[in-house]
Design an enzyme around this catalytic site. Structure first.
Site, PDB file in Angstrom:
ATOM      1  N   ALA A  10       0.873  -1.169   0.000  1.00 47.68           N
ATOM      2  CA  ALA A  10       0.000   0.000   0.000  1.00 47.68           C
ATOM      3  C   ALA A  10       0.919   1.231   0.000  1.00 47.68           C
ATOM      4  O   ALA A  10       2.147   1.102  -0.018  1.00 47.68           O
ATOM      5  CB  ALA A  10      -0.897  -0.023   1.240  1.00 47.68           C
ATOM      6  N   ALA A  13       4.835   2.670   2.483  1.00 51.01           N
ATOM      7  CA  ALA A  13       5.487   1.515   3.100  1.00 51.01           C
ATOM      8  C   ALA A  13       6.998   1.549   2.903  1.00 51.01           C
ATOM      9  O   ALA A  13       7.697   0.660   3.364  1.00 51.01           O
ATOM     10  CB  ALA A  13       4.919   0.219   2.527  1.00 51.01           C
ATOM     11  N   GLY A  14       7.500   2.552   2.194  1.00 51.90           N
ATOM     12  CA  GLY A  14       8.940   2.658   1.991  1.00 51.90           C
ATOM     13  C   GLY A  14       9.435   2.046   0.692  1.00 51.90           C
ATOM     14  O   GLY A  14      10.609   1.682   0.587  1.00 51.90           O
ATOM     15  N   LYS A  15       8.567   1.950  -0.310  1.00 57.41           N
ATOM     16  CA  LYS A  15       8.981   1.356  -1.589  1.00 57.41           C
ATOM     17  C   LYS A  15      10.111   2.151  -2.236  1.00 57.41           C
ATOM     18  O   LYS A  15      11.108   1.580  -2.671  1.00 57.41           O
ATOM     19  CB  LYS A  15       7.790   1.259  -2.552  1.00 57.41           C
ATOM     20  CG  LYS A  15       6.698   0.303  -2.103  1.00 57.41           C
ATOM     21  CD  LYS A  15       5.537   0.258  -3.064  1.00 57.41           C
ATOM     22  CE  LYS A  15       4.785   1.564  -3.183  1.00 57.41           C
ATOM     23  NZ  LYS A  15       4.130   2.020  -1.947  1.00 57.41           N
ATOM     24  N   GLU A  88       7.132   3.142  -9.216  1.00 59.14           N
ATOM     25  CA  GLU A  88       5.759   3.346  -9.712  1.00 59.14           C
ATOM     26  C   GLU A  88       5.419   2.345 -10.823  1.00 59.14           C
ATOM     27  O   GLU A  88       4.786   2.665 -11.825  1.00 59.14           O
ATOM     28  CB  GLU A  88       5.550   4.784 -10.194  1.00 59.14           C
ATOM     29  CG  GLU A  88       5.893   5.852  -9.173  1.00 59.14           C
ATOM     30  CD  GLU A  88       5.001   5.845  -7.931  1.00 59.14           C
ATOM     31  OE1 GLU A  88       3.917   5.228  -7.970  1.00 59.14           O
ATOM     32  OE2 GLU A  88       5.387   6.457  -6.924  1.00 59.14           O
ATOM     33  N   CYS A 182      -6.011  -0.902   6.916  1.00 59.90           N
ATOM     34  CA  CYS A 182      -6.278  -2.340   6.855  1.00 59.90           C
ATOM     35  C   CYS A 182      -7.613  -2.567   6.131  1.00 59.90           C
ATOM     36  O   CYS A 182      -8.373  -1.628   5.900  1.00 59.90           O
ATOM     37  CB  CYS A 182      -6.325  -2.929   8.272  1.00 59.90           C
ATOM     38  SG  CYS A 182      -7.709  -2.337   9.277  1.00 59.90           S
ATOM     39  N   HIS A 185     -10.786  -1.331   8.117  1.00 61.27           N
ATOM     40  CA  HIS A 185     -11.043   0.110   8.116  1.00 61.27           C
ATOM     41  C   HIS A 185     -11.303   0.653   6.708  1.00 61.27           C
ATOM     42  O   HIS A 185     -11.973   1.676   6.557  1.00 61.27           O
ATOM     43  CB  HIS A 185      -9.920   0.853   8.846  1.00 61.27           C
ATOM     44  CG  HIS A 185     -10.042   0.702  10.326  1.00 61.27           C
ATOM     45  ND1 HIS A 185      -9.216  -0.120  11.042  1.00 61.27           N
ATOM     46  CD2 HIS A 185     -10.945   1.224  11.196  1.00 61.27           C
ATOM     47  CE1 HIS A 185      -9.590  -0.088  12.319  1.00 61.27           C
ATOM     48  NE2 HIS A 185     -10.639   0.713  12.435  1.00 61.27           N
TER      49      HIS A 185
END
EC number: 2.7.1.21
Length: 198
Positions: A10, A13-15, A88, A182, A185
């Protein structure tokens, strides 16, 4: 033996951080990397991969018409390429993912792709769809929902901060437009939860 990797998650996340660290690791060993990013993602400037923690690097651009195999084969003949990194990657086309698999199989260059798995509607992006099908290695990068659970969904927010479930698949934006949550939610925010039976 080179492989095709898909690092997915998502948002937030630090990609991009992971991509920049991987590129640095190769370069530190005297190896040549080529970093690509989507032309349409200009949040941090055109032709720049940038992380939320402040790391950045110039990048080559790709759009839907870019022939990645042709470009990389030419670059590799001019000066050997040791690793290709794509930020991306959800914006890749089916043909471009196929071309990247040819870069791995025919040119023996590892290709590391980083991107979102699904959009704000919960649908796969084209690039993610074919990377999930064809990548040699699938690696999930994790981030956290506000409740502490693993965030694996992305909510799109309108100008008032309300979650929306309709609209164009691609609208470039950052934390002001999207939030990772999540599944529970995600469903609550969009009113998709089942009513509890009495």
């Amino acid at each position: 033996m080179a492989q095709l990797y898909f690092y997915y998650s998502a948002m937030n996340a630090g990609k991009s951080t992971a991509l920049l660290q991987s590129s640095y690791n190769y370069q530190e060993r005297g190896m040549r990397t080529l970093v690509f990013t989507a032309e349409i993602d200009n949040r941090h400037g055109v032709g720049i991969v940038s992380s939320r923690i402040g790391l950045s690097s110039p990048a080559l651009l790709f759009n839907r018409q870019t022939s990645l195999f042709e470009l990389l084969e030419k670059e590799h003949r001019t000066q050997p390429v040791d690793c290709v990194l794509i930020d991306e990657c959800q914006f890749l086309t089916r043909e471009q993912v196929n071309e990247l698999s040819d870069v791995v199989d025919q040119l023996d260059i590892p290709v590391l792709c980083y991107g979102l798995r699904t959009d704000f509607r919960g649908d796969l992006f084209s690039g993610s769809h074919y990377l999930l099908a064809w990548a040699d290695k699938l690696i999930e990068l994790k981030t956290v929902c506000h409740c502490g659970r693993k965030a694996n969904c992305v909510l799109r927010l309108d100008a008032q901060g309300n979650a929306v479930h309709e609209g164009e698949q691609v609208v470039i934006g950052g934390n002001e437009s999207y939030v990772s949550v999540c599944r529970k939610h995600y469903k609550i925010a969009l009113g998709l939860t089942r009513k509890e039976s009495v």
